[in-house]
Design an enzyme around this catalytic site. Sequence first.
Site, PDB file in Angstrom:
ATOM      1  N   ASP A 103       0.864  -1.170   0.000  1.00  0.00           N
ATOM      2  CA  ASP A 103       0.000   0.000   0.000  1.00  0.00           C
ATOM      3  C   ASP A 103       0.906   1.227   0.000  1.00  0.00           C
ATOM      4  OD1 ASP A 103      -2.391   1.561   0.397  1.00  0.00           O
ATOM      5  OD2 ASP A 103      -3.226  -0.150   1.490  1.00  0.00           O
ATOM      6  N   ASP A 214      -3.017   4.745  -2.221  1.00  0.00           N
ATOM      7  CA  ASP A 214      -4.021   5.375  -1.369  1.00  0.00           C
ATOM      8  C   ASP A 214      -4.410   6.763  -1.889  1.00  0.00           C
ATOM      9  OD1 ASP A 214      -5.334   5.047   1.332  1.00  0.00           O
ATOM     10  OD2 ASP A 214      -4.305   6.933   1.689  1.00  0.00           O
ATOM     11  N   GLU A 272      -6.471   4.213  -5.737  1.00  0.00           N
ATOM     12  CA  GLU A 272      -7.742   4.443  -5.044  1.00  0.00           C
ATOM     13  C   GLU A 272      -8.216   5.847  -5.407  1.00  0.00           C
ATOM     14  OE1 GLU A 272      -9.746   4.600  -0.600  1.00  0.00           O
ATOM     15  OE2 GLU A 272      -7.851   5.570  -1.036  1.00  0.00           O
ATOM     16  N   HIS A 351     -11.148  -2.710   3.523  1.00  0.00           N
ATOM     17  CA  HIS A 351     -11.030  -2.346   4.938  1.00  0.00           C
ATOM     18  C   HIS A 351     -11.790  -1.068   5.291  1.00  0.00           C
ATOM     19  CE1 HIS A 351      -8.267   0.187   2.849  1.00  0.00           C
ATOM     20  NE2 HIS A 351      -8.094   0.908   3.929  1.00  0.00           N
ATOM     21  N   ASP A 352     -12.346  -0.379   4.308  1.00  0.00           N
ATOM     22  CA  ASP A 352     -13.074   0.871   4.562  1.00  0.00           C
ATOM     23  C   ASP A 352     -14.583   0.691   4.489  1.00  0.00           C
ATOM     24  OD1 ASP A 352     -10.767   2.429   4.903  1.00  0.00           O
ATOM     25  OD2 ASP A 352     -10.609   2.819   2.746  1.00  0.00           O
TER      26      ASP A 352
HETATM   27  C1  GLC Z   1      -7.857   5.649   2.159  1.00  0.00           C
HETATM   28  C2  GLC Z   1      -7.719   4.430   3.019  1.00  0.00           C
HETATM   29  C3  GLC Z   1      -8.370   4.691   4.338  1.00  0.00           C
HETATM   30  C4  GLC Z   1      -7.689   5.867   4.973  1.00  0.00           C
HETATM   31  C5  GLC Z   1      -7.663   7.079   4.045  1.00  0.00           C
HETATM   32  C6  GLC Z   1      -6.704   8.113   4.527  1.00  0.00           C
HETATM   33  O1  GLC Z   1      -9.172   5.920   1.846  1.00  0.00           O
HETATM   34  O2  GLC Z   1      -8.243   3.318   2.388  1.00  0.00           O
HETATM   35  O3  GLC Z   1      -8.333   3.580   5.182  1.00  0.00           O
HETATM   36  O4  GLC Z   1      -8.337   6.205   6.163  1.00  0.00           O
HETATM   37  O5  GLC Z   1      -7.239   6.737   2.763  1.00  0.00           O
HETATM   38  O6  GLC Z   1      -5.386   7.668   4.357  1.00  0.00           O
END
Ligand code: GLC
Length: 595
Positions: A103, A214, A272, A351-352
Amino acid sequence: MAAPPTDLPWWKTAVIYQIYPISFFDSNGDGIGDLNGIASKLDYLKDLGVDVLWLSPIYRSPLADMGYDISDYQNIDSRYGTLEDWDNLLKGVHERGMKLMMDLVVNHSSDEHDWFMQSRLDDSNPKRDWYIWRPPRYDPSGRRQPPNNWKAVFQVSLVAGSAWEYDEKTSEYYLHLYLTKQPDLNWDNIEVRDAVWNLMKFWLDRGCDGFRMDVINIISKAEGLPDAPVTVPEEPYQHASIHFANGPRVHEYLREMNEKVLSKYDLITVGETPFTHDTEELAAYVLPKNKELNMVFQFELMDIDSPLEGEDAVPLIYKPWKLSDLKDIVRRWQTFKRDEGFWNAVFTENHDHARSVSRFGDDSTDEWRARSAKMLALLQVTQGGTQFVFQGQELGLKNFPRTWGIEEYKDIASQNYWNKILSKRTSESGGAEVDMSDVLDGFAKKARDHARVPMQWNASSNAGFTTGTPWMRVNEDYEVWNAENQVEDENSVRAFWRKLLKIRKDNVVLMAGDFVELVHDHERIFAFVRRLGDQVALVVLNFGNEDVIIQLDSPTLSWSSLQLEIGNYHNKGEVPIADGTLEMKGFEGRLYLFR
Ligand code: GLC
Ligand code: CA
């Protein structure tokens, strides 16, 4: 019709398994999952049909946002292990013919990163410009205010919700789109970009096979950092993604990343890309001619049951969703710019987000839970694109119970949201006790915490996750719902996933075929056909617990040439379709292939 591609790159055919390390497997009894724990479960993953492991962050971190706040990009947090443990894990992964993806969290670092600690020292520090510092504004009454009205994504409270934090030392504010402990890096500074390329090379040269990036679409902010439009007038700070998502230089930076780093290796890359509903915006990251990323995670499906405030989804409130919306989303992306080489990243959990069986299926009884989890597996695996499975999804793990109190929600996003609503209501009630049960209802359905409880390995105490005290409470159903039981049971959810992933591997039509929807207006049934050359797949899914008789209509399909390949009620070869009529049981799913 296009001929079946025989030469799909490995990252298109791959099945990726996302590991949330802190909750996967604890090898030393301290209650925290770790790298050696992951290394000891590789055979389980290989057997499932996994090709690539993606690890959520394991770098050194204060864990303010569970590792998405990194204080040293080139080291492992001691709670997870050491660099040697990582090398050892990688070796085990490669020996089994699998790959390992990391990640990459570089929109922001931790405030405990050495870069930021230097940056905040004084305004002439060489690292000052590595972050985004601005002087205060002053309101008409002379009170100090943040440089603009942007709200932090994990807002703390109504009053303390700004994306800017004032730093006494130099009398300036720094930008943090997430927590105050996650200052945003200044990507406009070429030294920052070079530092990122270097840390990427550090992991790649050590043998890492790719990155999940991310919030990569928010690295370039709008010129001049203008105020966001007021969409929630009663609040001082406003949703600002229109000024920070897909900003003016983001594609320039990703092309530079590609040229300087990615193109030099054979990698898997997935960005992402939240806060974005415009398909054209997202295409730009993925289309091969642009030379940026392999694919992105778009959030259309994940946002389907969230209300909107302005352009932004409010994730912790549950809004009932309609099957027609889900169908529209799937169809839109499955058919999107195929001729230009757009490629999907297909997922229903991470995980979100809360567990898919609790959101899109029916987790009210063991029977419906298993049926609907398998039906959802069919929905996912029969979509074109690279497949992403989140730990425990293959077991049909569900949300933890509504009876658990707020103290079980460890995620800072849950905690902050709770406190914001609580303080608002308490001030409105003049200090009298307030009812928060509706908020807890939303959490029980939607909170990120549900994905973060320990993995359920077996029926022993703490679900076999740890011999110590787990960092987060274990869900209550582990004695029945666990990996060991399901590995032994050929009718389990896991067995179904395993078969399905194998079928996908053997039938390239499922990875790369085109997509045509049938019975679009039906409120219960989602049916679609995939084709590639002379290969044909038909998928029929019932999204309700009632039986449905459905008449399919397709001028180009010969029903009698289709054979059931897998279903969650019937075995291979059963239930032929005579004339396009199917009797579908509650949450039934079927995949037919051309014979
Ligand atoms: C992304 C991650 C999440 C995190 C956010 C800030 O969305 O998946 O878990 O809280 O970024 O880094
Ligand atoms: Ca441990």
